[in-house]
Write a protein that holds these residues in place. Structure first.
Motif, PDB file in Angstrom:
ATOM      1  N   ALA A 121      -5.639  -2.064   2.724  1.00 33.27           N
ATOM      2  CA  ALA A 121      -4.818  -3.229   2.374  1.00 33.27           C
ATOM      3  C   ALA A 121      -5.122  -4.400   3.305  1.00 33.27           C
ATOM      4  O   ALA A 121      -5.235  -5.552   2.863  1.00 33.27           O
ATOM      5  CB  ALA A 121      -3.339  -2.857   2.444  1.00 33.27           C
ATOM      6  N   TRP A 172       0.840  -1.191   0.000  1.00 28.87           N
ATOM      7  CA  TRP A 172       0.000   0.000   0.000  1.00 28.87           C
ATOM      8  C   TRP A 172       0.879   1.245   0.000  1.00 28.87           C
ATOM      9  O   TRP A 172       2.014   1.235   0.482  1.00 28.87           O
ATOM     10  CB  TRP A 172      -0.935   0.015   1.220  1.00 28.87           C
ATOM     11  CG  TRP A 172      -0.203   0.087   2.536  1.00 28.87           C
ATOM     12  CD1 TRP A 172       0.277  -0.954   3.266  1.00 28.87           C
ATOM     13  CD2 TRP A 172       0.143   1.277   3.255  1.00 28.87           C
ATOM     14  NE1 TRP A 172       0.904  -0.516   4.400  1.00 28.87           N
ATOM     15  CE2 TRP A 172       0.839   0.857   4.426  1.00 28.87           C
ATOM     16  CE3 TRP A 172      -0.070   2.637   3.052  1.00 28.87           C
ATOM     17  CZ2 TRP A 172       1.315   1.761   5.362  1.00 28.87           C
ATOM     18  CZ3 TRP A 172       0.402   3.537   3.989  1.00 28.87           C
ATOM     19  CH2 TRP A 172       1.088   3.099   5.130  1.00 28.87           C
ATOM     20  N   HIS A 176      -5.043   3.930   4.143  1.00 28.98           N
ATOM     21  CA  HIS A 176      -4.613   3.057   3.052  1.00 28.98           C
ATOM     22  C   HIS A 176      -4.105   1.717   3.588  1.00 28.98           C
ATOM     23  O   HIS A 176      -4.307   0.678   2.958  1.00 28.98           O
ATOM     24  CB  HIS A 176      -3.533   3.760   2.224  1.00 28.98           C
ATOM     25  CG  HIS A 176      -3.976   5.078   1.692  1.00 28.98           C
ATOM     26  ND1 HIS A 176      -4.800   5.186   0.595  1.00 28.98           N
ATOM     27  CD2 HIS A 176      -3.736   6.350   2.127  1.00 28.98           C
ATOM     28  CE1 HIS A 176      -5.042   6.465   0.356  1.00 28.98           C
ATOM     29  NE2 HIS A 176      -4.418   7.190   1.280  1.00 28.98           N
TER      30      HIS A 176
END
Length: 283
Positions: free
Chosen positions: A207, A189, A203
């Motif tokens: 992931a 990520w 983020h």
């Protein structure tokens, strides 16, 4: 047991014979036949290109001898595996792509390191991996041309956007179960450059959610662990390949456009430290 063969592209080189060894082991593991295919528009090969795994003198040899050498190697490696050979007077990439339509798995050797080796890899292996109709394994990693049983005890999957539903995830899980080893699922990520002020953990959580999908749909009895890695997916997978016996990535198929390997698949095919399996995905 399966009637579909594992197909190996052979060209007389030591790397292609290492691919024969590896594929013979896989055929024994899966109860599958082994099909050795040599395709070339050349009428003859120079003897110097041929591996020393033969009784004949090092001179110009008919192309049929390339298949014969590979066949003897496979039968010595796995006497219990059914082995057939085919010599085709055509370009190897076209022939192997066609062969992939009726194959369980395609296995190709890698000539090693260096610019010339990478160019040779790109000329056939990347083309076949990008257009084949079955999973393609390129034998990265061991540059002493010896195929050995898995020594690291792990299969690694590079997780895509929908790993739980993907053909790559299914293939990776099956390989791990067949080998009796854990499956490690890796999702890289990165926070987009333009996302100023956006927390990085957003983020990372995304992931992690993708990896949870893999765990949710993992077959019973499969030992799965997950890793989220900050950075580029290509770099993360190349790094983790050093602790893997097989690295699995997907290649997206778009109707009418063939496969789309993408930068990640290209990168690991050229730089991974272990064999790489490229598995076709349907969009």
């Amino acid at each position: 047991m399966t009637d579909l063969p594992i197909v190996v592209g052979v060209d007389g080189s030591e790397p292609s014979l290492r691919a024969v060894d590896w594929a013979a082991d896989e055929a024994a593991r899966r109860g599958a036949p082994l099909r050795l295919v040599h395709a070339s528009l050349w009428e003859r090969y120079e003897g110097g290109l041929l591996a020393p795994d033969r009784d004949e003198p090092p001179e110009r040899m008919l192309i049929e001898d390339i298949a014969a050498v590979a066949s003897r190697r496979a039968r010595r490696r796995r006497p219990d595996v059914e082995v057939t050979t085919e010599v085709l007077p055509e370009e190897p990439d076209y022939a192997l792509i066609r062969e992939s339509r009726a194959a369980l798995l395609m296995v190709l050797g890698c000539r090693g390191r260096g610019e010339i080796a990478e160019a040779l890899l790109g000329s056939v292996s990347v083309t076949v991996a990008g257009h084949a109709h079955c999973p393609v394994v390129v034998l990265r990693g061991s540059h002493d041309n010896q195929a050995r049983a898995g020594i690291r005890g792990r299969v690694v999957l590079g997780a895509g956007e929908k790993p739980a539903e993907s053909a790559a995830a299914r293939f990776a899980a099956e390989e791990a179960l067949l080998r009796g080893v854990p499956l490690r699922v890796v999702r890289a990520w990165r926070r987009p450059v333009h996302a100023t002020g956006e927390p990085a953990d957003v983020h990372e959580r995304q992931a992690a959610e993708i990896l949870e999908e893999v765990l949710r749909f993992a077959p019973a009895g499969l030992d799965v662990d997950r890793r989220t890695v900050e950075g580029y997916a290509r770099d993360a997978l190349i790094a983790v390949s050093r602790q893997a016996d097989l690295l699995v990535v997907g290649a997206r198929r778009r109707p009418g456009h063939g496969l789309q390997l993408g930068r990640v698949a290209h990168g690991v095919l050229h730089h991974a430290a272990c064999p790489v399996a490229v598995v076709p995905e349907l969009s």
